[in-house]
Structures are given as C-alpha cells and as structure tokens.
Motif scaffolding. Sequence first.
Motif, PDB file in Angstrom:
ATOM      1  N   CYS A 126      -0.761  -4.501   0.870  1.00 43.82           N
ATOM      2  CA  CYS A 126      -0.857  -2.976   0.872  1.00 43.82           C
ATOM      3  C   CYS A 126      -2.147  -2.224   1.593  1.00 43.82           C
ATOM      4  O   CYS A 126      -3.358  -1.641   0.524  1.00 43.82           O
ATOM      5  N   LYS A 129      -3.110  -0.318   2.678  1.00 40.83           N
ATOM      6  CA  LYS A 129      -3.965   1.786   2.778  1.00 40.83           C
ATOM      7  C   LYS A 129      -4.536   1.705   1.089  1.00 40.83           C
ATOM      8  O   LYS A 129      -4.798   2.735   2.021  1.00 40.83           O
ATOM      9  N   GLN A 166      10.131  -1.234   6.386  1.00 33.93           N
ATOM     10  CA  GLN A 166       8.376   0.057   6.284  1.00 33.93           C
ATOM     11  C   GLN A 166       8.999   1.175   5.857  1.00 33.93           C
ATOM     12  O   GLN A 166       8.953   2.115   6.231  1.00 33.93           O
ATOM     13  N   CYS A 210       4.837  -3.413   1.264  1.00 33.99           N
ATOM     14  CA  CYS A 210       4.695  -1.951   0.949  1.00 33.99           C
ATOM     15  C   CYS A 210       3.606  -1.124   2.065  1.00 33.99           C
ATOM     16  O   CYS A 210       2.683  -0.356   1.284  1.00 33.99           O
ATOM     17  N   LYS A 211       3.389  -1.393   2.996  1.00 32.79           N
ATOM     18  CA  LYS A 211       1.963  -0.873   4.119  1.00 32.79           C
ATOM     19  C   LYS A 211       1.222   0.353   4.474  1.00 32.79           C
ATOM     20  O   LYS A 211       0.782   0.667   5.000  1.00 32.79           O
ATOM     21  N   MET A 212       2.788   1.469   4.040  1.00 32.60           N
ATOM     22  CA  MET A 212       2.667   2.520   4.671  1.00 32.60           C
ATOM     23  C   MET A 212       2.197   3.272   3.248  1.00 32.60           C
ATOM     24  O   MET A 212       2.123   4.601   2.968  1.00 32.60           O
ATOM     25  N   THR A 236      -0.192   4.722   0.348  1.00 31.59           N
ATOM     26  CA  THR A 236      -1.444   5.411   0.620  1.00 31.59           C
ATOM     27  C   THR A 236      -1.877   5.519  -0.893  1.00 31.59           C
ATOM     28  O   THR A 236      -1.061   5.967  -1.918  1.00 31.59           O
ATOM     29  N   THR A 275       7.360   5.195   1.597  1.00 28.13           N
ATOM     30  CA  THR A 275       5.810   5.755   2.143  1.00 28.13           C
ATOM     31  C   THR A 275       5.470   6.692   0.917  1.00 28.13           C
ATOM     32  O   THR A 275       5.993   6.837  -0.627  1.00 28.13           O
TER      33      THR A 275
END
Length: 163
Positions: A129, A131, A82, A105-107, A109, A85
């Motif tokens: 993803c 966010k 993770q 890639c969950k971080m 935005t 960013t």
Amino acid sequence: GPLTFFARFTNLRELHLSPGGSHQSRVFGSLADLGSLLSLAVLDLGSCPRIGGNIASLAEMRGLTKLDLTTENDDDGHEKNQNFTGDIGVLAGMPKLAEVLLGDCKMLTGDLGSLSGAAGLRLVDVRRCEKLTGSLSIFEGKAKLRELNLRSMPKITGSLSSL
C-alpha cells in the motif's frame, strides 16, 4: 449480482464474499452499497475484483472487528483490483478492529496512525500500500499483535526495536 442485494439485511453481522465459491466473481458494486449495514462486525471482500469504492463509505461501521479488502493478483503478480480508494483515516472510528487486511490496495492513502485506537489489533496486512505513511511507533504496546505485514512500504518510518 449486485452488492446492493445485501443492504436489506441491516442486522447482518458478517459478510464474507472472498474466494471460496463461484459467487464472488459475479458480485459487483461499491462499498457505498453497504453503508446501511451498521451491525457488521466482519466485512470480508478480499479478492473481489468487481467491488470497489471509497472506504469513507464504511465510516459508520464502528463495530467492525475484521476488514478485508485485500487485492487479488493474477498469475503474473499484477493486481486485478485497484478499485478501493480513499483515506484510511476512516479506520480511526473503528476501535474494535482486530484484523485489517488491505494488502495491495495501492490507491489507499493516509497515515497508519489511524489504527492507533484499535487496542486489540492482532493482524495488520498493508503490504504494497505504497501511498500509506506513518511510523512503526503506533504498534508499540499492541500486545495482541501477532502478524504485521509492511512489505514494500517505502513511506513507513521508525525502528523495529520499538516493537
């Protein structure tokens, strides 16, 4: 070894460090370590658990055609990495992008609208993803688009009929 090793190859066109060899598990560093590679067309760091950083570090890589930062899952489906960013707005400055793989890639935005200037998009994988925001309408008129993975994207709006 360190990702900084590759920074000296300023004319490098493709960098593939995804699985396929034992080397990937030993490479570590930050996306910032690659900031001098302005000639890169392909950056493939998918499933490299020891590489991370803010994608803003890629802003000057305007000639990228493929970006793969896909996160690897372990056998239980849990993400191993993770570490990527930042706001995907940086992708707006990469009009040659044809493949964007940011799965899990969950971080990350930002808005998928950042991809609207990439006329030649063929593959977009931003599954999970969570966010990321945006509308499906940005994919209208993308005649070359062959694969679109928006699985588990609760903040994406719009109708599939527009595609």
